[in-house]
Design a protein around this motif. Structure first.
Motif, PDB file in Angstrom:
ATOM      1  N   CYS A  80     -25.077  47.434 -22.561  1.00 45.02           N
ATOM      2  CA  CYS A  80     -23.720  46.918 -22.720  1.00 45.02           C
ATOM      3  C   CYS A  80     -23.576  45.477 -22.223  1.00 45.02           C
ATOM      4  N   ASN A  81     -24.423  45.066 -21.282  1.00 41.64           N
ATOM      5  CA  ASN A  81     -24.424  43.665 -20.847  1.00 41.64           C
ATOM      6  C   ASN A  81     -25.713  43.385 -20.066  1.00 41.64           C
ATOM      7  N   GLY A  82     -25.931  42.126 -19.745  1.00 38.80           N
ATOM      8  CA  GLY A  82     -27.162  41.731 -19.079  1.00 38.80           C
ATOM      9  C   GLY A  82     -27.222  42.189 -17.625  1.00 38.80           C
ATOM     10  N   THR A  83     -26.068  42.265 -16.971  1.00 39.79           N
ATOM     11  CA  THR A  83     -26.046  42.654 -15.559  1.00 39.79           C
ATOM     12  C   THR A  83     -26.465  44.115 -15.393  1.00 39.79           C
ATOM     13  N   ILE A  84     -25.916  44.990 -16.230  1.00 37.29           N
ATOM     14  CA  ILE A  84     -26.309  46.404 -16.185  1.00 37.29           C
ATOM     15  C   ILE A  84     -27.793  46.535 -16.561  1.00 37.29           C
ATOM     16  N   TRP A 104     -30.481  29.248  -7.047  1.00 35.36           N
ATOM     17  CA  TRP A 104     -29.984  28.420  -8.154  1.00 35.36           C
ATOM     18  C   TRP A 104     -30.083  29.205  -9.457  1.00 35.36           C
ATOM     19  N   THR A 105     -29.165  30.155  -9.617  1.00 34.23           N
ATOM     20  CA  THR A 105     -29.092  31.007 -10.804  1.00 34.23           C
ATOM     21  C   THR A 105     -27.672  31.546 -10.879  1.00 34.23           C
ATOM     22  N   PHE A 106     -27.353  32.188 -11.997  1.00 32.79           N
ATOM     23  CA  PHE A 106     -26.058  32.862 -12.095  1.00 32.79           C
ATOM     24  C   PHE A 106     -26.038  34.014 -11.085  1.00 32.79           C
ATOM     25  N   VAL A 107     -24.885  34.221 -10.469  1.00 30.71           N
ATOM     26  CA  VAL A 107     -24.790  35.152  -9.337  1.00 30.71           C
ATOM     27  C   VAL A 107     -25.165  36.590  -9.711  1.00 30.71           C
ATOM     28  N   ALA A 108     -25.133  36.924 -10.989  1.00 34.42           N
ATOM     29  CA  ALA A 108     -25.499  38.286 -11.414  1.00 34.42           C
ATOM     30  C   ALA A 108     -26.927  38.638 -11.008  1.00 34.42           C
ATOM     31  N   THR A 109     -27.834  37.656 -10.974  1.00 39.83           N
ATOM     32  CA  THR A 109     -29.217  37.939 -10.584  1.00 39.83           C
ATOM     33  C   THR A 109     -29.241  38.544  -9.176  1.00 39.83           C
ATOM     34  N   ALA A 110     -28.463  37.962  -8.268  1.00 38.86           N
ATOM     35  CA  ALA A 110     -28.409  38.451  -6.881  1.00 38.86           C
ATOM     36  C   ALA A 110     -27.566  39.724  -6.777  1.00 38.86           C
ATOM     37  N   PHE A 176     -38.490  39.296 -14.964  1.00 38.82           N
ATOM     38  CA  PHE A 176     -37.835  38.028 -15.249  1.00 38.82           C
ATOM     39  C   PHE A 176     -36.419  38.249 -15.763  1.00 38.82           C
ATOM     40  N   ASP A 177     -35.514  37.447 -15.236  1.00 34.58           N
ATOM     41  CA  ASP A 177     -34.168  37.334 -15.780  1.00 34.58           C
ATOM     42  C   ASP A 177     -34.264  36.272 -16.868  1.00 34.58           C
ATOM     43  N   ALA A 178     -34.279  36.740 -18.115  1.00 36.72           N
ATOM     44  CA  ALA A 178     -34.461  35.841 -19.263  1.00 36.72           C
ATOM     45  C   ALA A 178     -33.136  35.598 -19.990  1.00 36.72           C
ATOM     46  N   ALA A 179     -32.034  35.698 -19.230  1.00 39.47           N
ATOM     47  CA  ALA A 179     -30.703  35.569 -19.836  1.00 39.47           C
ATOM     48  C   ALA A 179     -30.505  34.226 -20.539  1.00 39.47           C
ATOM     49  N   HIS A 180     -31.220  33.179 -20.078  1.00 42.80           N
ATOM     50  CA  HIS A 180     -31.071  31.858 -20.699  1.00 42.80           C
ATOM     51  C   HIS A 180     -32.100  31.623 -21.797  1.00 42.80           C
ATOM     52  N   ALA A 181     -33.045  32.544 -21.940  1.00 48.22           N
ATOM     53  CA  ALA A 181     -34.294  32.171 -22.622  1.00 48.22           C
ATOM     54  C   ALA A 181     -34.515  32.865 -23.954  1.00 48.22           C
ATOM     55  N   LEU A 200     -32.596  40.393 -20.899  1.00 48.90           N
ATOM     56  CA  LEU A 200     -31.847  39.423 -21.699  1.00 48.90           C
ATOM     57  C   LEU A 200     -30.350  39.662 -21.550  1.00 48.90           C
ATOM     58  N   SER A 201     -29.584  38.615 -21.747  1.00 45.83           N
ATOM     59  CA  SER A 201     -28.128  38.748 -21.870  1.00 45.83           C
ATOM     60  C   SER A 201     -27.727  38.220 -23.237  1.00 45.83           C
ATOM     61  N   PHE A 202     -26.850  38.952 -23.903  1.00 46.93           N
ATOM     62  CA  PHE A 202     -26.291  38.492 -25.183  1.00 46.93           C
ATOM     63  C   PHE A 202     -24.795  38.248 -25.014  1.00 46.93           C
ATOM     64  N   HIS A 203     -24.417  37.786 -23.832  1.00 47.04           N
ATOM     65  CA  HIS A 203     -22.998  37.505 -23.573  1.00 47.04           C
ATOM     66  C   HIS A 203     -22.504  36.422 -24.532  1.00 47.04           C
ATOM     67  N   ALA A 204     -21.207  36.457 -24.815  1.00 48.65           N
ATOM     68  CA  ALA A 204     -20.598  35.531 -25.780  1.00 48.65           C
ATOM     69  C   ALA A 204     -20.936  34.067 -25.517  1.00 48.65           C
ATOM     70  N   THR A 205     -21.137  33.704 -24.251  1.00 44.35           N
ATOM     71  CA  THR A 205     -21.374  32.288 -23.921  1.00 44.35           C
ATOM     72  C   THR A 205     -22.836  31.873 -24.055  1.00 44.35           C
ATOM     73  N   LYS A 206     -23.725  32.824 -24.333  1.00 49.56           N
ATOM     74  CA  LYS A 206     -25.143  32.478 -24.444  1.00 49.56           C
ATOM     75  C   LYS A 206     -25.454  31.920 -25.845  1.00 49.56           C
ATOM     76  N   ALA A 207     -26.628  31.323 -25.992  1.00 51.33           N
ATOM     77  CA  ALA A 207     -27.002  30.729 -27.281  1.00 51.33           C
ATOM     78  C   ALA A 207     -26.963  31.776 -28.391  1.00 51.33           C
ATOM     79  N   GLU A 212     -20.586  41.068 -26.002  1.00 49.67           N
ATOM     80  CA  GLU A 212     -21.163  41.447 -24.715  1.00 49.67           C
ATOM     81  C   GLU A 212     -22.455  42.171 -25.067  1.00 49.67           C
ATOM     82  N   GLY A 213     -23.438  42.066 -24.228  1.00 46.89           N
ATOM     83  CA  GLY A 213     -24.671  42.805 -24.499  1.00 46.89           C
ATOM     84  C   GLY A 213     -25.810  42.301 -23.656  1.00 46.89           C
ATOM     85  N   GLY A 214     -26.843  43.097 -23.614  1.00 47.76           N
ATOM     86  CA  GLY A 214     -28.045  42.714 -22.886  1.00 47.76           C
ATOM     87  C   GLY A 214     -29.154  43.664 -23.275  1.00 47.76           C
TER      88      GLY A 214
HETATM   89  C1  LIG Z   1     -25.409  35.481 -18.160  1.00 49.98           C
HETATM   90  C2  LIG Z   1     -26.406  35.729 -17.108  1.00 49.98           C
HETATM   91  C3  LIG Z   1     -26.583  37.003 -16.540  1.00 49.98           C
HETATM   92  C4  LIG Z   1     -25.636  38.149 -16.785  1.00 49.98           C
HETATM   93  O1  LIG Z   1     -25.520  38.572 -18.078  1.00 49.98           O
HETATM   94  P1  LIG Z   1     -24.165  39.286 -18.551  1.00 49.98           P
HETATM   95  O2  LIG Z   1     -24.527  39.727 -19.954  1.00 49.98           O
HETATM   96  O3  LIG Z   1     -23.078  38.274 -18.528  1.00 49.98           O
HETATM   97  O4  LIG Z   1     -23.909  40.445 -17.664  1.00 49.98           O
HETATM   98  C5  LIG Z   1     -27.606  37.177 -15.630  1.00 49.98           C
HETATM   99  N1  LIG Z   1     -28.405  36.152 -15.261  1.00 49.98           N
HETATM  100  C6  LIG Z   1     -28.248  34.925 -15.770  1.00 49.98           C
HETATM  101  C7  LIG Z   1     -29.201  33.832 -15.338  1.00 49.98           C
HETATM  102  C8  LIG Z   1     -27.240  34.656 -16.691  1.00 49.98           C
HETATM  103  O5  LIG Z   1     -27.074  33.408 -17.149  1.00 49.98           O
END
Ligand SMILES: *Cc1c(COP(=O)(O)O)cnc(C)c1O
Length: 393
Positions: A80-84, A104-110, A176-181, A200-207, A212-214
């Motif tokens: 459902c999202n990248g954090t889950i 130095w990453t999005f807080v979801a990693t932590a 690896f948190d590949a949310a940007h990659a 991976l994250s497929f959130h609306a703000t990603k490329a 929502e998705g991951g």
């Molecule tokens: C966006 C992002 C996430 C979280 O993904 P969501 O789909 O928004 O839950 C985790 N790590 C990084 C580095 C991100 O940029």
């Protein structure tokens, strides 16, 4: 907009003459890219007709296969999202105690660690790449360390081989948190099959987005099986729960958006690449500011336009951000001040900054600029004009 450098006001001028901003509508960082709209709507019709909205429907199945094939990896488990997806991967790998992550990453990693009673331990970055510094990672290892989460920041690969060597040497799990990659390569091989798994994250703000998705992507059959169970309450077939789990399922409509956007991804990248080149050209020659470059030998979505402000630039990063925001160009300081400066980590590690000099320095210099398929033609010129005014050039 009111064209020309003279039309650009700094916040100081604004206070004096109260002139309207250069853009009537805000220009956002991370405005969603929407691909083939007709293809998306056709799929939504089919989903609605079928009454199969979620729970391992055919659209999610097709999406998972398409992503796995695109990345060249055996398994894609959509969530459902990248954090889950991160939380489930962390649990499936049996991490506990302490796990080393960049600050130095999005807080979801932590948060994905902390939420499960695991302590994120922040390691410093290499100021050239903004990615984890392997020597800094070594310094943070304790007897309680069980894993490392590398982040491919800005879609540029983390130091994969050095981190793998550290993990092997100390018996640690590496993911690896590949949310940007999404779509990035490392030595020509797609990000997605490095470490034990990648998230991976497929959130609306990603490329690339599915609204929502991951996903967890991996070549490890057992890990794939475990994450599939955990995504669906631990159900194995009907009426048979064999494991603790949560609800991490992707819905059909999100998979439909993902498939429509996958078809348009190359054109999004082409548009981002043109914008990136236009930024580099427009900002060239301004004293001590630079746009982070992408290695021409590797694929990268060019989604992040990362501007770094040097000491010789006459204004601070915050002044530049405020001047752009005053023109309705809503640039972002991104991960400022770094996860270690956010709660609960600020209270948990009051002295973390002593180990994070590069993170703190970079966090004070970076501003991320707007990009994407809908970026207005004159936005880049306006941003460059504001930078020139502040540079006094
Ligand atoms: C966006 C992002 C996430 C979280 O993904 P969501 O789909 O928004 O839950 C985790 N790590 C990084 C580095 C991100 O940029």
């Amino acid at each position: 907009m009111n064209s020309g450098v003279k039309a650009i006001r700094t916040p100081r001028d604004l206070a004096i003459n109260g002139a309207p901003p250069a853009f009537a509508e805000p220009i956002h960082v991370g405005r969603p890219n929407i691909g083939d709209r007709a293809a998306f709507l056709r799929r939504v019709e089919t989903i609605v007709d079928s009454h199969w909205l979620t729970n391992h429907g055919p659209t999610v199945g097709e999406f998972e296969q398409a992503i796995a094939a695109y990345l060249g990896v055996r398994h894609c488990i959509a969530m459902c999202n990248g954090t889950i997806a991160l939380e489930i991967a962390i649990r499936a790998l049996g991490l506990h105690g302490e796990v080393i992550v960049p600050s130095w990453t999005f807080v979801a990693t932590a948060h994905a660690l902390y939420w499960q009673g695991i302590t994120p331990v922040f390691a410093d970055i290499d100021p050239q790449t903004h990615n984890l510094d392997p020597d800094a990672v070594r310094r943070m290892i304790t007897p309680r360390t069980t894993g490392i989460i590398g982040v491919h920041l800005w879609g540029r690969s983390a130091p994969i081989e050095p981190l793998q060597a550290i993990a092997d040497e100390h018996g640690l799990k590496l993911l690896f948190d590949a949310a940007h990659a999404f779509g990035s390569t490392h030595n020509g091989r797609r990000i997605g099959s490095f470490g034990t798994c990648e998230v991976l994250s497929f959130h609306a703000t990603k490329a690339f987005n599915s609204m929502e998705g991951g996903a967890v992507v991996t070549d490890d059959d057992e890990l794939a099986e475990a994450t599939r169970l955990m995504r669906n309450f631990g159900f194995k077939g009907y009426d048979n729960v064999i494991h603790p789990g949560t609800n991490g399922k992707m819905i059909e409509v999100c998979a439909a958006m993902g498939l429509a956007n996958l078809g348009s991804f190359e054109s999004v990248v082409a548009s981002n690449r043109r914008n990136h080149a236009a930024y580099v050209e427009a900002l060239a020659g301004i004293r001590d500011i630079s746009v982070m470059a992408y290695d021409p030998a590797e694929s990268n979505s060019h989604h992040y336009i990362v501007l770094e402000i040097g000491d010789a630039f006459p204004a601070t990063r915050d002044e530049l951000a405020a001047a752009l925001q005053a023109e309705n160009i809503l640039v972002r300081k991104y991960f400022w001040p770094g996860c270690h400066g956010m709660q609960p980590y600020r209270d948990l590690f009051p002295h973390a900054r002593l180990m994070l000099p590069h993170t703190i320095d970079i966090a004070s210099r970076v501003v991320v600029l707007p990009n994407g398929t809908t970026l207005a033609d004159d936005a880049i010129a306006a941003i460059a004009a504001v930078c020139r005014v502040l540079a006094g050039a």
